[in-house]
Design a protein around this motif. Structure first.
Motif, mmCIF file in Angstrom:
data_model
loop_
_atom_site.group_PDB
_atom_site.id
_atom_site.type_symbol
_atom_site.label_atom_id
_atom_site.label_comp_id
_atom_site.label_asym_id
_atom_site.label_seq_id
_atom_site.Cartn_x
_atom_site.Cartn_y
_atom_site.Cartn_z
ATOM 1 N N UNK A 156 0.626 -7.997 -10.450
ATOM 2 C CA UNK A 156 -0.734 -7.672 -10.877
ATOM 3 C C UNK A 156 -0.791 -6.309 -11.548
ATOM 4 N N UNK A 157 -1.923 -6.010 -12.156
ATOM 5 C CA UNK A 157 -2.094 -4.705 -12.790
ATOM 6 C C UNK A 157 -1.881 -3.591 -11.774
ATOM 7 N N UNK A 158 -1.252 -2.536 -12.223
ATOM 8 C CA UNK A 158 -1.011 -1.398 -11.342
ATOM 9 C C UNK A 158 -2.334 -0.712 -11.015
ATOM 10 N N UNK A 159 -2.478 -0.331 -9.750
ATOM 11 C CA UNK A 159 -3.743 0.216 -9.280
ATOM 12 C C UNK A 159 -3.745 1.739 -9.243
ATOM 13 N N UNK A 160 -2.578 2.365 -9.197
ATOM 14 C CA UNK A 160 -2.512 3.815 -9.085
ATOM 15 C C UNK A 160 -2.180 4.478 -10.406
ATOM 16 N N UNK A 161 -1.816 5.754 -10.383
ATOM 17 C CA UNK A 161 -1.471 6.474 -11.603
ATOM 18 C C UNK A 161 -0.259 5.862 -12.301
ATOM 19 N N UNK A 162 -0.319 5.803 -13.624
ATOM 20 C CA UNK A 162 0.786 5.303 -14.433
ATOM 21 C C UNK A 162 1.111 6.354 -15.490
ATOM 22 N N UNK A 163 2.391 6.708 -15.561
ATOM 23 C CA UNK A 163 2.844 7.713 -16.514
ATOM 24 C C UNK A 163 3.827 7.065 -17.488
ATOM 25 N N UNK A 164 4.085 7.759 -18.574
ATOM 26 C CA UNK A 164 5.052 7.261 -19.553
ATOM 27 C C UNK A 164 6.194 8.262 -19.690
ATOM 28 N N UNK A 165 7.381 7.735 -19.975
ATOM 29 C CA UNK A 165 8.559 8.580 -20.173
ATOM 30 C C UNK A 165 9.454 7.917 -21.206
ATOM 31 N N UNK A 166 10.193 8.722 -21.930
ATOM 32 C CA UNK A 166 11.067 8.203 -22.975
ATOM 33 C C UNK A 166 12.226 7.406 -22.388
ATOM 34 N N UNK A 167 12.819 6.582 -23.236
ATOM 35 C CA UNK A 167 13.890 5.710 -22.775
ATOM 36 C C UNK A 167 15.078 6.451 -22.205
ATOM 37 N N UNK A 192 0.794 -1.219 0.000
ATOM 38 C CA UNK A 192 0.000 0.000 0.000
ATOM 39 C C UNK A 192 0.823 1.264 0.000
ATOM 40 N N UNK A 193 2.060 1.188 -0.520
ATOM 41 C CA UNK A 193 2.984 2.328 -0.439
ATOM 42 C C UNK A 193 3.337 2.939 -1.797
ATOM 43 N N UNK A 194 2.919 2.309 -2.884
ATOM 44 C CA UNK A 194 3.255 2.817 -4.209
ATOM 45 C C UNK A 194 2.446 4.072 -4.518
ATOM 46 N N UNK A 195 3.133 5.142 -4.890
ATOM 47 C CA UNK A 195 2.477 6.409 -5.216
ATOM 48 C C UNK A 195 2.113 6.497 -6.696
ATOM 49 N N UNK A 196 3.066 6.178 -7.542
ATOM 50 C CA UNK A 196 2.790 6.145 -8.978
ATOM 51 C C UNK A 196 3.884 5.354 -9.668
ATOM 52 N N UNK A 197 3.604 4.946 -10.897
ATOM 53 C CA UNK A 197 4.560 4.178 -11.687
ATOM 54 C C UNK A 197 4.835 4.902 -12.993
#
Length: 261
Positions: free
Chosen positions: A69-80, A46-51
């Motif tokens: 499992x599938x991520x439950x919180x906010x998920x963002x994208x960033x370049x390599x 219960x400690x993940x803020x975002x991925x």
């Protein structure tokens, strides 16, 4: 399976970069997590803020690496190139995140009369990979908690978090353990044992229900108060064998101590 993501903002990029600093991690109570397994453990606690996900990464194949499992919180994208900038992993799996550091441990409750079990004390263990690996062993073997002494690498630094396989999010960890706090544990009936090559075999030691195993820096030795309060124990080896790595020796002795409770 597709996952909805949004671009990682400049503010969040700045936050992630800042978590390379131990002072900022401690001030903000946050740490960097990387890889499916560790992110999964942070989420389970219960400690993940975002991925943050590499946009070219196939999400399903990333999760299949460790069954996360599938991520439950906010998920963002960033370049390599952002992943290359913020990680020291040779080949990034394209998945990282930010997690809260668990709340401080109630040290008095841990030491109080009636409590029992084995604790692990890290005395000036400077390599973050060793710190994380020892925490991983302590978690897996059922240790009650880990005590971090001065001079020890931050257990919530990126390399230590990865090496712990997420154990830092599940095991009570107290930082700043010193002589005065050690005296309080001794007063509550805890015995201290020092993992030291050449000492008596741990197999012949009658460990009590309250025990602390101290592992340290091979080059520097142990703090003076530990030397005074502790009893040396070692892993027996065949003639001619060199000393064991601190992680291996500590893990073997921990298993032996916990197995006798």
């Amino acid at each position: 399976m597709d996952m909805q993501t949004s671009p990682l903002s400049k503010e969040k990029k700045k936050l992630i970069r800042s978590l390379a600093s131990r002072k900022i991690r401690q001030r903000r109570g946050l740490c960097l997590v990387e890889g499916p397994r560790v992110i999964g453990e942070a989420q389970r606690a219960g400690l993940l803020q975002f991925a943050v996900l590499h946009p070219k990464l196939a999400v399903a194949s990333a999760y299949s690496l460790e069954g996360v499992p599938d991520l439950e919180g906010p998920v963002f994208s960033a370049a390599g190139n952002f992943f290359d900038e913020v990680t020291d992993v040779h080949q990034s799996q394209g998945l990282l995140g930010v997690a809260r550091v668990p709340p401080p441990v109630d040290l008095e409750a841990m030491a109080e009369t009636g409590g029992q079990g084995v604790l692990l004390f890290l005395d000036a263990v400077q390599d973050p990979g060793n710190v994380g690996a020892l925490i991983r062993s302590a978690w897996a073997l059922g240790t009650r908690g880990v005590l971090i002494g001065p001079g020890t690498a931050d257990p919530f630094g990126p390399k230590a978090v990865r090496a712990s396989a997420g154990g830092v999010f599940h095991l009570p960890i107290h930082q700043g353990f010193d002589a005065s706090e050690g005296a309080a544990f001794i007063a509550q009936g805890f015995a201290i044992y020092i993992a030291r090559a050449g000492g008596p075999s741990f197999k012949g030691v009658g460990f009590g229900p309250k025990a602390i195993l101290a592992v340290g820096n091979e080059a520097r030795g142990f703090s003076e108060w530990i030397e005074d309060a502790g009893e040396p124990v070692s892993v027996p080896m065949v003639d001619g064998a060199d000393s064991l790595n601190v992680v291996v020796a500590g893990s073997i002795i921990l298993e032996g101590m916990i197995g006798r409770l």
